[in-house]
Design a protein around this motif. Structure first.
Motif, PDB file in Angstrom:
ATOM      1  N   LEU A  49      -9.535  -0.786   8.809  1.00  0.00           N
ATOM      2  CA  LEU A  49      -9.625  -0.346   7.575  1.00  0.00           C
ATOM      3  C   LEU A  49      -9.030   0.873   7.133  1.00  0.00           C
ATOM      4  N   TRP A  50      -8.562   1.139   6.154  1.00  0.00           N
ATOM      5  CA  TRP A  50      -7.709   2.416   5.887  1.00  0.00           C
ATOM      6  C   TRP A  50      -7.984   2.505   4.513  1.00  0.00           C
ATOM      7  N   GLU A  51      -7.786   3.945   4.178  1.00  0.00           N
ATOM      8  CA  GLU A  51      -7.836   4.457   2.929  1.00  0.00           C
ATOM      9  C   GLU A  51      -6.884   5.684   2.887  1.00  0.00           C
ATOM     10  N   ALA A  52      -6.115   5.861   1.600  1.00  0.00           N
ATOM     11  CA  ALA A  52      -5.113   6.966   1.844  1.00  0.00           C
ATOM     12  C   ALA A  52      -4.902   7.690   0.071  1.00  0.00           C
ATOM     13  N   VAL A  53      -4.569   8.725   0.113  1.00  0.00           N
ATOM     14  CA  VAL A  53      -4.401   9.395  -1.104  1.00  0.00           C
ATOM     15  C   VAL A  53      -3.041  10.173  -0.864  1.00  0.00           C
ATOM     16  N   PRO A  54      -1.970  10.087  -1.866  1.00  0.00           N
ATOM     17  CA  PRO A  54      -0.871  10.809  -1.883  1.00  0.00           C
ATOM     18  C   PRO A  54      -1.145  12.240  -2.063  1.00  0.00           C
ATOM     19  N   CYS A  55      -0.129  12.994  -1.597  1.00  0.00           N
ATOM     20  CA  CYS A  55       0.257  14.361  -1.781  1.00  0.00           C
ATOM     21  C   CYS A  55       1.414  14.488  -2.428  1.00  0.00           C
ATOM     22  N   LEU A  56       1.923  14.001  -3.532  1.00  0.00           N
ATOM     23  CA  LEU A  56       3.385  14.017  -3.612  1.00  0.00           C
ATOM     24  C   LEU A  56       3.985  15.374  -3.853  1.00  0.00           C
ATOM     25  N   ASP A  57       3.407  16.479  -3.939  1.00  0.00           N
ATOM     26  CA  ASP A  57       4.070  17.587  -4.216  1.00  0.00           C
ATOM     27  C   ASP A  57       4.490  18.041  -2.478  1.00  0.00           C
ATOM     28  N   GLU A  58       3.709  17.624  -1.526  1.00  0.00           N
ATOM     29  CA  GLU A  58       3.993  18.070  -0.202  1.00  0.00           C
ATOM     30  C   GLU A  58       4.816  16.737   0.448  1.00  0.00           C
ATOM     31  N   GLY A  59       4.902  15.642  -0.364  1.00  0.00           N
ATOM     32  CA  GLY A  59       5.596  14.620   0.119  1.00  0.00           C
ATOM     33  C   GLY A  59       5.044  13.980   1.195  1.00  0.00           C
ATOM     34  N   VAL A  60       3.738  13.868   1.397  1.00  0.00           N
ATOM     35  CA  VAL A  60       2.974  13.372   2.292  1.00  0.00           C
ATOM     36  C   VAL A  60       1.810  12.476   1.791  1.00  0.00           C
ATOM     37  N   PHE A  61       0.982  11.752   2.662  1.00  0.00           N
ATOM     38  CA  PHE A  61      -0.279  10.994   2.149  1.00  0.00           C
ATOM     39  C   PHE A  61      -1.177  11.426   3.314  1.00  0.00           C
ATOM     40  N   LEU A  62      -2.447  11.746   2.891  1.00  0.00           N
ATOM     41  CA  LEU A  62      -3.785  11.820   3.701  1.00  0.00           C
ATOM     42  C   LEU A  62      -4.381  10.404   3.809  1.00  0.00           C
ATOM     43  N   ALA A  63      -4.688  10.221   5.192  1.00  0.00           N
ATOM     44  CA  ALA A  63      -5.062   8.760   5.021  1.00  0.00           C
ATOM     45  C   ALA A  63      -6.278   8.792   6.287  1.00  0.00           C
ATOM     46  N   THR A  64      -7.196   7.845   6.177  1.00  0.00           N
ATOM     47  CA  THR A  64      -8.232   7.851   7.232  1.00  0.00           C
ATOM     48  C   THR A  64      -8.343   6.184   7.615  1.00  0.00           C
ATOM     49  N   GLY A  65      -8.629   6.028   8.881  1.00  0.00           N
ATOM     50  CA  GLY A  65      -8.578   4.666   9.203  1.00  0.00           C
ATOM     51  C   GLY A  65      -9.796   4.278  10.050  1.00  0.00           C
ATOM     52  N   GLN A  66     -10.512   3.076  10.224  1.00  0.00           N
ATOM     53  CA  GLN A  66     -11.795   3.034  10.969  1.00  0.00           C
ATOM     54  C   GLN A  66     -11.332   1.767  11.585  1.00  0.00           C
ATOM     55  N   SER A  91       0.942  -1.222   0.001  1.00  0.00           N
ATOM     56  CA  SER A  91      -0.041   0.074  -0.138  1.00  0.00           C
ATOM     57  C   SER A  91       0.990   1.277   0.038  1.00  0.00           C
ATOM     58  N   PHE A  92       1.647   1.278   0.797  1.00  0.00           N
ATOM     59  CA  PHE A  92       2.694   2.319   0.770  1.00  0.00           C
ATOM     60  C   PHE A  92       3.558   2.708  -0.359  1.00  0.00           C
ATOM     61  N   GLY A  93       3.892   1.515  -1.386  1.00  0.00           N
ATOM     62  CA  GLY A  93       4.316   1.680  -2.485  1.00  0.00           C
ATOM     63  C   GLY A  93       3.424   2.271  -3.529  1.00  0.00           C
ATOM     64  N   ARG A  94       2.127   1.727  -3.322  1.00  0.00           N
ATOM     65  CA  ARG A  94       1.053   2.436  -4.372  1.00  0.00           C
ATOM     66  C   ARG A  94       1.180   3.953  -4.004  1.00  0.00           C
ATOM     67  N   LEU A  95       1.291   4.454  -2.767  1.00  0.00           N
ATOM     68  CA  LEU A  95       1.231   5.670  -2.309  1.00  0.00           C
ATOM     69  C   LEU A  95       2.384   6.551  -3.024  1.00  0.00           C
ATOM     70  N   ALA A  96       3.659   5.833  -2.809  1.00  0.00           N
ATOM     71  CA  ALA A  96       4.759   6.473  -3.311  1.00  0.00           C
ATOM     72  C   ALA A  96       4.637   6.484  -4.851  1.00  0.00           C
ATOM     73  N   THR A  97       3.817   5.814  -5.679  1.00  0.00           N
ATOM     74  CA  THR A  97       3.866   6.099  -6.997  1.00  0.00           C
ATOM     75  C   THR A  97       2.580   7.179  -7.510  1.00  0.00           C
ATOM     76  N   GLY A  98       1.991   7.617  -6.637  1.00  0.00           N
ATOM     77  CA  GLY A  98       0.996   8.439  -6.797  1.00  0.00           C
ATOM     78  C   GLY A  98      -0.472   7.830  -6.923  1.00  0.00           C
ATOM     79  N   LYS A  99      -0.475   6.658  -6.468  1.00  0.00           N
ATOM     80  CA  LYS A  99      -1.882   5.897  -6.563  1.00  0.00           C
ATOM     81  C   LYS A  99      -2.498   6.183  -5.113  1.00  0.00           C
ATOM     82  N   GLY A 100      -3.756   6.019  -5.154  1.00  0.00           N
ATOM     83  CA  GLY A 100      -4.508   5.946  -3.782  1.00  0.00           C
ATOM     84  C   GLY A 100      -4.637   4.629  -3.469  1.00  0.00           C
ATOM     85  N   VAL A 101      -4.927   4.527  -2.267  1.00  0.00           N
ATOM     86  CA  VAL A 101      -5.196   2.932  -1.623  1.00  0.00           C
ATOM     87  C   VAL A 101      -6.607   3.119  -0.929  1.00  0.00           C
ATOM     88  N   SER A 102      -7.372   1.910  -1.242  1.00  0.00           N
ATOM     89  CA  SER A 102      -8.607   1.880  -0.769  1.00  0.00           C
ATOM     90  C   SER A 102      -8.904   0.620  -0.124  1.00  0.00           C
TER      91      SER A 102
END
Length: 85
Positions: A44-61, A16-27
């Motif tokens: 259960l978590w979902e995340a979207v990358p913010c490559l310009d800022e070098g971070v990702f935003l994630a939610t977990g339930q 999942s982290f690898g997907r985020l690093a390539t600019g893909k979201g995780v669901s």
């Protein structure tokens, strides 16, 4: 964060982290983590990358209760199948 993830789920989390690093979201990623008290929780978590800022935003339930109910249902169905046969 990966140290909090159950050893059996670390590969899935790493992918999942690898997907985020390539600019893909995780669901819909379900992993077990250690809680503050050392207990095991399902998340259960979902995340979207913010490559310009070098971070990702994630939610977990917390889906621990759901996972326990699913396991209980599987046990009940298996028990019922054994009774029928």
């Amino acid at each position: 964060m990966i140290e909090l993830v159950h050893p059996d789920d670390r590969q899935r989390m790493g992918e999942s982290f690898g997907r985020l690093a390539t600019g893909k979201g995780v669901s819909g990623v379900e992993v077990r983590i250690r809680g503050k008290a050392g207990d095991e929780k399902w998340v259960l978590w979902e995340a979207v990358p913010c490559l310009d800022e070098g971070v990702f935003l994630a939610t977990g339930q917390d889906i621990t209760e759901r996972k326990h109910l699913e396991a209980e249902l599987r046990r009940a169905l298996t028990s019922r199948e054994l009774e029928v046969h």
